[in-house]
Design an enzyme around this catalytic site. Structure first.
Site, PDB file in Angstrom:
ATOM      1  N   PRO A  97       0.809  -1.221   0.000  1.00  0.00           N
ATOM      2  CA  PRO A  97       0.000   0.000   0.000  1.00  0.00           C
ATOM      3  C   PRO A  97       0.843   1.272   0.000  1.00  0.00           C
ATOM      4  O   PRO A  97       0.322   2.360  -0.226  1.00  0.00           O
ATOM      5  CB  PRO A  97      -0.839  -0.100   1.276  1.00  0.00           C
ATOM      6  CG  PRO A  97      -0.440  -1.332   1.980  1.00  0.00           C
ATOM      7  CD  PRO A  97       0.568  -2.065   1.169  1.00  0.00           C
ATOM      8  N   ARG A 162      -4.407  -7.933 -20.615  1.00  0.00           N
ATOM      9  CA  ARG A 162      -5.381  -7.517 -21.625  1.00  0.00           C
ATOM     10  C   ARG A 162      -4.840  -6.447 -22.561  1.00  0.00           C
ATOM     11  O   ARG A 162      -5.455  -6.145 -23.582  1.00  0.00           O
ATOM     12  CB  ARG A 162      -6.707  -7.108 -20.979  1.00  0.00           C
ATOM     13  CG  ARG A 162      -6.629  -5.978 -19.998  1.00  0.00           C
ATOM     14  CD  ARG A 162      -7.862  -5.967 -19.120  1.00  0.00           C
ATOM     15  NE  ARG A 162      -9.111  -6.090 -19.888  1.00  0.00           N
ATOM     16  CZ  ARG A 162      -9.563  -5.204 -20.761  1.00  0.00           C
ATOM     17  NH1 ARG A 162      -8.869  -4.107 -20.990  1.00  0.00           N
ATOM     18  NH2 ARG A 162     -10.684  -5.399 -21.416  1.00  0.00           N
TER      19      ARG A 162
HETATM   20 CL1  6GU Z   1      -0.345  -3.914  -3.179  1.00  0.00          CL
HETATM   21  N1  6GU Z   1      -1.039  -4.560  -0.717  1.00  0.00           N
HETATM   22  C1  6GU Z   1      -1.801  -4.441   0.369  1.00  0.00           C
HETATM   23  N2  6GU Z   1      -1.535  -5.208   1.435  1.00  0.00           N
HETATM   24  N3  6GU Z   1      -2.811  -3.596   0.467  1.00  0.00           N
HETATM   25  C2  6GU Z   1      -3.049  -2.852  -0.618  1.00  0.00           C
HETATM   26  C3  6GU Z   1      -2.311  -2.921  -1.791  1.00  0.00           C
HETATM   27  C4  6GU Z   1      -1.272  -3.801  -1.803  1.00  0.00           C
HETATM   28  N4  6GU Z   1      -2.791  -2.037  -2.681  1.00  0.00           N
HETATM   29  C5  6GU Z   1      -3.812  -1.454  -2.071  1.00  0.00           C
HETATM   30  N5  6GU Z   1      -3.977  -1.931  -0.835  1.00  0.00           N
END
Ligand code: 6GU
Length: 254
Positions: A97, A162
């Site tokens: 995130p 895609r």
């Molecule tokens: Cl890539 N990982 C996690 N744990 N939460 C997320 C994410 C990734 N992308 C948005 N939320």
């Protein structure tokens, strides 16, 4: 395109990669998906790939050893940090995130590479040395928290696949998609012409190609203005587009 995915939960990928466009692209040889279990590269009786954070705090952190070793085994390099320094590795992408947010432009950029490595973290995150000395990129799929990077990796595989030639089974497949044009897509209709009393707009049924295209363009502009006005600021707009939008009350920069 070859995707190598590193995860503690390989079984999560079976369903999504065995259906729809990703399955077709695999069958057609357009993509290869290789899912690797990081735990196979963890040492010790318990094959531990994650551990408690130094300094306390909740949750578990991905240990560097198993992640580095799994990538080295799959790339066939003895020292991935050194290979990375020499520019001899494909993109090594951490799903987190904290990464840059995925959008269509990022997907298009990723689709140019012949190979991508996607590293999924579980629990509270990665040991910082994975970010600093292994990864070449960090990607998030949006501003919300998932329990791990697996679903994000699947999203990337789908969005990138895609875009690859032949993957959609029709020429220029992805070019008209929402976001690919910088606008949201126009409303679409198929048979029947009247469903429970709701009719397909007559102009779509009877119009010549040119008037259908003009109608669709205007509907895409209208929908984008109503739902995602921010996108109009960077969309490539013709003078005719702007005249139409202004007639609705749109002003640039608002
Ligand atoms: Cl890539 N990982 C996690 N744990 N939460 C997320 C994410 C990734 N992308 C948005 N939320």
């Amino acid at each position: 395109m070859r995707f190598d995915i590193f995860t503690l939960f390989p079984e999560m990928f079976r369903g999504p990669f065995d259906a729809s466009i990703v399955k077709r692209a695999r069958d057609a040889g357009i993509i290869e998906t290789h899912v690797h279990d990081i735990r196979d590269y963890a040492w010790g009786k318990h094959r531990q790939a994650d551990d408690y954070p130094y300094g306390g705090g909740g949750g578990m952190v991905m240990k560097p050893g198993p992640v580095f070793r799994s990538v080295e085994a799959i790339l066939g390099v003895p020292d991935v940090e050194e290979a990375r320094t020499r520019g001899e590795v494909p993109p090594i992408i951490l799903l987190t995130p904290q990464g840059r947010t995925l959008n269509q432009k990022v997907a298009e950029e990723l689709a140019k590479h012949p190979r991508l490595l996607l590293i999924c973290g579980r629990y509270e995150g990665f040991d910082e040395r994975i970010r600093r000395y292994l990864a070449t990129d960090e990607i998030s799929i949006g501003d919300y928290v998932l329990s791990g990077g697996e679903l994000a990796a699947m999203v990337i595989v789908d969005a990138v696949t895609r875009l690859l030639p032949g993957a959609l089974g029709y020429e220029h497949g992805a070019e008209e998609d929402s976001h690919a044009t910088g606008l949201l897509e126009y409303p679409q209709y198929t048979r029947p012409p009247s469903f429970r009393g709701h009719r397909v707009p007559g102009a779509i049924l009877t119009g010549d190609h040119e008037s259908v295209e003009r109608l669709r363009r205007r509907q895409a502009l209208l929908r984008t203005w109503l739902r995602r006005p921010d996108m109009l600021e960077s969309a490539p707009l013709t003078e005719e587009d702007k005249t139409f939008l202004r007639s609705l009350g749109w002003k640039p920069g608002k």
